[in-house]
Enzyme design. Structure first.
Site, short mmCIF file in Angstrom:
data_model
loop_
_atom_site.label_atom_id
_atom_site.label_comp_id
_atom_site.label_asym_id
_atom_site.label_seq_id
_atom_site.Cartn_x
_atom_site.Cartn_y
_atom_site.Cartn_z
N GLU A 125 36.18 47.50 -1.43
CA GLU A 125 35.71 46.37 -2.24
C GLU A 125 36.76 45.83 -3.20
O GLU A 125 36.69 44.67 -3.62
CB GLU A 125 34.45 46.76 -3.04
CG GLU A 125 34.70 47.76 -4.16
CD GLU A 125 33.44 48.09 -4.96
OE1 GLU A 125 32.41 48.41 -4.34
OE2 GLU A 125 33.50 48.03 -6.19
N HIS A 157 28.73 44.64 -6.14
CA HIS A 157 28.81 45.57 -7.29
C HIS A 157 28.16 44.95 -8.53
O HIS A 157 28.78 44.84 -9.59
CB HIS A 157 30.25 45.97 -7.57
CG HIS A 157 30.35 47.36 -8.15
ND1 HIS A 157 31.26 48.28 -7.71
CD2 HIS A 157 29.64 47.97 -9.12
CE1 HIS A 157 31.11 49.40 -8.41
NE2 HIS A 157 30.12 49.23 -9.27
N ARG A 185 29.12 54.49 -4.92
CA ARG A 185 30.51 54.15 -4.66
C ARG A 185 30.68 53.98 -3.15
O ARG A 185 30.12 54.75 -2.36
CB ARG A 185 31.47 55.23 -5.17
CG ARG A 185 31.66 55.26 -6.68
CD ARG A 185 32.40 54.03 -7.21
NE ARG A 185 32.56 54.06 -8.66
CZ ARG A 185 31.72 53.49 -9.52
NH1 ARG A 185 30.65 52.84 -9.09
NH2 ARG A 185 31.96 53.53 -10.82
#
Ligand code: NAD
Length: 331
Positions: free
Chosen positions: A263, A295, A234
């Site tokens: 993000e 991601h 993360r």
């Protein structure tokens, strides 16, 4: 059951539709992410299905509850984006996909490591431009180097095994040591020792108040000069400003990230014709020794199949009042 699927993408729909053949829910695909402005789109849906950057705070949960939602199904592992206390108070159940393919994420972490170390991204661009110069492309052998795995759960253990296969020395840090990691030719170390010894640090722990900015000015100062940092977990595990300073000074030798603290305003969409307002992100991608992917570490056929099947099965179990194997509980 009526299921509102937020942040849905065309490539996911294919897998969800396939998995739904066995479950027969009514799926409503919604392109946008779930937040206070879009929560009205879930009105009347008993289940709401979300992804990593859907922000489910107390206001969103209250609105979902009022709209008739009883189940929040996360089609991901991490659940840091959901206010679990409020969900419990409102009687909303939360399920996630506890495990799908730890291999997918671990293998992507290795891909980032190899690319950053061996400058694959730079070589790719050069050779396409008929530039076959090797200046600036020197990497180092992974064999014999020390790799620190922070978070030795499912993904961390797969990553550790792959790195052992490369002939690396593997050390780990985790407040909850795992049998699986202890059974490997690896050992646990203190954060101090990781700083002293690790040539590569790879983050595989969840984002919690305890892990927020675990990579910060102080930890970077204690790191071995020139170490490589990989983060597929993360974004907020890393204090990005501190990392930029460490990259500028050469204290950090390279960075490979699949996640970024801010993000949510960037990832999962095509912004190639837009001006990116996030100067921190723009600085980050300007470094020759930084690779950012958006991601995508989980994005394999195997992972998508399991994610979609598990999510829809959990919704069926909820509908039938059966035990929820993948329920997320507070605390
Ligand atoms: P897991 O629960 O199996 O393992 C997480 C490990 O982190 C556990 O062993 C836990 O004890 C440890 N941990 C907790 N607090 C810690 C701390 N303070 N310091 C060090 N370790 C700590 O989870 P997993 O399936 O291995 O997934 C790990 C993370 O990967 C998830 O939380 C998620 O954020 C991330 N993830 C990213 C993607 C992606 O596509 N980029 C996909 C899936 C998961």
């Amino acid at each position: 059951m009526d299921v509102a699927i937020f942040s849905s993408t065309p490539y996911e729909r294919q897998y969800l539709d396939e998995a739904n053949k066995a479950e027969n829910h009514t799926l409503k695909y919604i392109d946008v992410s779930l937040n206070r402005d879009t929560v009205g789109l879930a009105e009347g849906s008993g289940a709401v299905c979300i992804f990593v950057n859907d922000k489910v705070d107390a206001d969103v949960l209250e609105a979902l509850k009022q709209g008739g939602t009883r189940l929040l199904a996360l089609r991901c592992t991490g659940f840091n984006n959901v206010d679990l206390e409020t969900a419990a108070r409102l009687g909303l159940k939360v399920v996630r996909v506890v495990t799908y393919s730890p291999n997918s994420v671990a293998e992507h972490a290795v891909a980032l490591l190899l690319a950053v170390n061996r400058k694959v991204h730079r070589a790719y661009n050069r050779t396409r431009d008929s530039n076959f110069s090797l200046d600036g492309l020197i990497g180092f052998d992974l064999y014999g180097k020390t790799v620190a795995v922070v978070g030795t759960g499912k993904i961390g253990c797969v990553f550790a095994k792959i790195m052992l296969g490369f002939g690396c020395k593997v050390i780990g840090y985790d407040p909850y040591p795992s049998e699986e990691f202890l059974a490997l030719d690896a050992r646990y170390a203190t954060p101090g020792e990781i700083g002293e010894r690790a040539d590569i640090i790879s983050l595989h722990c969840p984002l919690t108040p305890a892990t927020h900015h675990i990579i910060n000015v102080e930890t970077l100062k204690r790191a071995k000069r020139g170490a490589l940092l990989i983060n597929t977990s993360r974004g907020a595990l890393i204090d990005t400003a501190a990392v930029i300073a460490a990259l500028k000074s050469g204290q950090l030798g390279g960075l490979g990230i699949d996640v970024y603290e801010q993000e949510a305003s960037l990832f999962f969409r095509d912004l190639s014709s837009e001006i990116i307002a996030d100067d921190v992100f723009q600085r980050l991608v300007s470094f020759p020794n930084v690779i950012v992917t958006g991601h995508q570490a989980y994005l394999t056929r195997e992972a998508l199949t399991t994610i979609c099947e598990t999510t829809l099965k959990s919704i069926t179990a909820f509908e039938k009042n059966e035990p929820l194997e993948n329920e997320v509980n507070v605390g």
